[in-house]
Design a protein around this motif. Structure first.
Motif, PDB file in Angstrom:
ATOM      1  N   VAL A   1      -3.967  10.449  -1.689  1.00  0.00           N
ATOM      2  CA  VAL A   1      -3.117   9.686  -1.771  1.00  0.00           C
ATOM      3  C   VAL A   1      -1.971  10.206  -0.811  1.00  0.00           C
ATOM      4  CG1 VAL A   1      -1.321   8.756  -3.500  1.00  0.00           C
ATOM      5  CG2 VAL A   1      -3.587   8.879  -3.828  1.00  0.00           C
TER       6      VAL A   1
ATOM      7  N   ALA B   1      -6.205   1.362  -5.882  1.00  0.00           N
ATOM      8  CA  ALA B   1      -6.244   1.968  -4.676  1.00  0.00           C
ATOM      9  C   ALA B   1      -7.291   0.794  -3.614  1.00  0.00           C
ATOM     10  CB  ALA B   1      -5.932   2.810  -4.632  1.00  0.00           C
TER      11      ALA B   1
ATOM     12  N   CYS C   1      -2.925   8.928   3.336  1.00  0.00           N
ATOM     13  CA  CYS C   1      -2.927   7.585   3.161  1.00  0.00           C
ATOM     14  C   CYS C   1      -1.262   7.174   3.217  1.00  0.00           C
ATOM     15  CB  CYS C   1      -3.191   6.750   1.578  1.00  0.00           C
ATOM     16  SG  CYS C   1      -5.198   6.794   1.618  1.00  0.00           S
TER      17      CYS C   1
ATOM     18  N   GLU D   1      -7.041  -1.718  -0.941  1.00  0.00           N
ATOM     19  CA  GLU D   1      -7.692  -1.659   0.372  1.00  0.00           C
ATOM     20  C   GLU D   1      -8.383  -3.036   1.092  1.00  0.00           C
ATOM     21  OE1 GLU D   1      -6.464   0.478   2.626  1.00  0.00           O
ATOM     22  OE2 GLU D   1      -4.800   1.693   1.522  1.00  0.00           O
TER      23      GLU D   1
ATOM     24  N   LEU E   1       2.577   1.798  -3.378  1.00  0.00           N
ATOM     25  CA  LEU E   1       1.487   2.221  -4.468  1.00  0.00           C
ATOM     26  C   LEU E   1       0.998   3.470  -4.366  1.00  0.00           C
ATOM     27  CD1 LEU E   1      -0.485   1.443  -6.267  1.00  0.00           C
ATOM     28  CD2 LEU E   1      -2.409   1.177  -4.624  1.00  0.00           C
ATOM     29  N   TYR E   2       0.969   4.053  -3.251  1.00  0.00           N
ATOM     30  CA  TYR E   2       0.850   5.798  -3.086  1.00  0.00           C
ATOM     31  C   TYR E   2       1.997   6.587  -2.933  1.00  0.00           C
ATOM     32  CZ  TYR E   2      -3.630   4.064  -0.513  1.00  0.00           C
ATOM     33  OH  TYR E   2      -4.773   3.209  -0.316  1.00  0.00           O
TER      34      TYR E   2
ATOM     35  N   GLN F   1       0.671  -1.457  -0.350  1.00  0.00           N
ATOM     36  CA  GLN F   1      -0.117   0.246  -0.058  1.00  0.00           C
ATOM     37  C   GLN F   1       0.925   1.278  -0.168  1.00  0.00           C
ATOM     38  OE1 GLN F   1      -3.684  -0.486   2.976  1.00  0.00           O
ATOM     39  NE2 GLN F   1      -2.070  -2.957   3.762  1.00  0.00           N
TER      40      GLN F   1
END
Length: 332
Positions: free
Chosen positions: A139, A203, A142, A207, A99-100, A96
């Motif tokens: 983003v 995303a 996160c 999640e 990705l962000y 995660q």
């Protein structure tokens, strides 16, 4: 000898440590800042690391109860014990975060304290531009949350004298490609970094998988401190998924989200519960079962989605080399 007054007893009880006090001592609330920096990715990490460091004493002391030695002896780190499962959580947190962070900054080396001594390669993209103020702000938050989760999890492993795994090898293009295809190709966007819509859908997928996996893991772990950490992490992931789902709805991505949910269910070998992003007067945008509960699948189903249906231990999809769950290199 006279009986102590009721007010004295209450004062004594207030001063006495409660069991919940020894179970978890949360880190202080973070201070928001808008000060510019030539390296915002590293600034976010350092802020997370500072908060994690502030909580290391609690993690190493308050979180580990008096009977920790007995718990360690009763819970060998083999098979799918508590610490193997916590390493799975750590790997999902890295998925995660990357990705962000790739969406915001591209590839950034945050060092061994954050990624481990031999982190796996990340096939990603970014930084992205022109994704809109609301999505960029979400983003960024996160990424900050995932960085803090990783920092605290690694401190937790240290407090128990355990070895946390390195960041796994991650492939966002290979992992998202089949889902982009199921969603109609998203204009040829095989990568989640090709467009704002692709990023939102990827995303949301990641999640949702994390929330389901953590719910399953919570039902299995024995150590009360591991459970405490997971109880604090899981709702944060759920809030993130909810915010992403509403963004998808507002951008008219309900059909694409449903198509991705259908493929995820097939890869999991389960029925479709996730409604995508909802439609109509009622949003119908929260992926619960008929009881209103978040479903908990077995971990094989979770890995089916993460590995793009390539089997439990072979790796593939988002994790081309699989997920390491032990210091000896064991993979799930």
């Amino acid at each position: 000898m006279s009986e102590p007054r009721a007010s004295d007893r209450r004062a004594d009880e207030a001063a006495r440590p409660r069991s919940s006090d020894t179970a978890f001592s949360p880190a202080p609330a973070r201070a928001r800042t808008t000060v510019a920096s030539p390296d915002p990715a590293r600034r976010a990490f350092l802020r997370a690391a500072a908060l994690g460091t502030a909580g290391v004493g609690a993690l190493a002391g308050g979180l580990v109860p008096v009977e920790a030695e007995a718990q360690r002896a009763a819970m060998p780190d083999d098979g799918l014990g508590d610490f193997a499962l916590l390493n799975l959580v750590l790997s999902l947190e890295h998925l995660q975060f990357e990705l962000y962070n790739h969406a915001l900054h591209g590839s950034v080396d945050l060092g061994p304290a954050f990624s481990g001594s031999a982190p796996g390669e990340v096939i990603g993209g970014g930084p992205m531009t022109g994704i809109g103020e609301d999505l960029a702000a979400l983003v960024a938050e996160c990424a900050d949350l995932e960085a803090r989760h990783i920092t605290v999890l690694r401190a937790f492993f240290d407090g128990y004298g355990r070895s946390a795994v390195d960041r796994p090898a991650i492939d966002f293009v290979g992992g998202f490609r089949p889902f982009a295809g199921a969603a109609g190709g998203l204009g040829g966007a095989a990568s989640p970094f090709a467009s704002a819509d692709a990023l939102i859908l990827c995303a949301l997928l990641v999640e949702d998988i994390a929330v389901s996996a953590y719910t399953t893991i919570l039902e299995r772990v024995v150590d009360p401190n591991v459970r405490t950490v997971l109880h604090r992490v899981t709702p944060a992931e759920g809030y993130q998924a909810g915010a992403l789902r509403m963004l998808a709805r507002q951008r008219g991505l309900a059909a694409e989200a449903r198509a991705i949910a259908a493929l995820e269910a097939r890869l999991r070998g389960t029925e479709v519960i996730d409604p995508g992003a909802g439609s109509g007067v009622i949003a119908d945008a929260i992926p619960t079962d008929f009881s209103g509960f978040i479903p908990a699948d077995d971990l094989g189903a979770t890995l089916g989605a993460l590995y793009a249906g390539r089997g439990r231990s072979g790796g593939g999809g988002f994790f081309p080399e699989g997920i390491v769950i032990g210091a000896d290199g064991r993979r799930i």
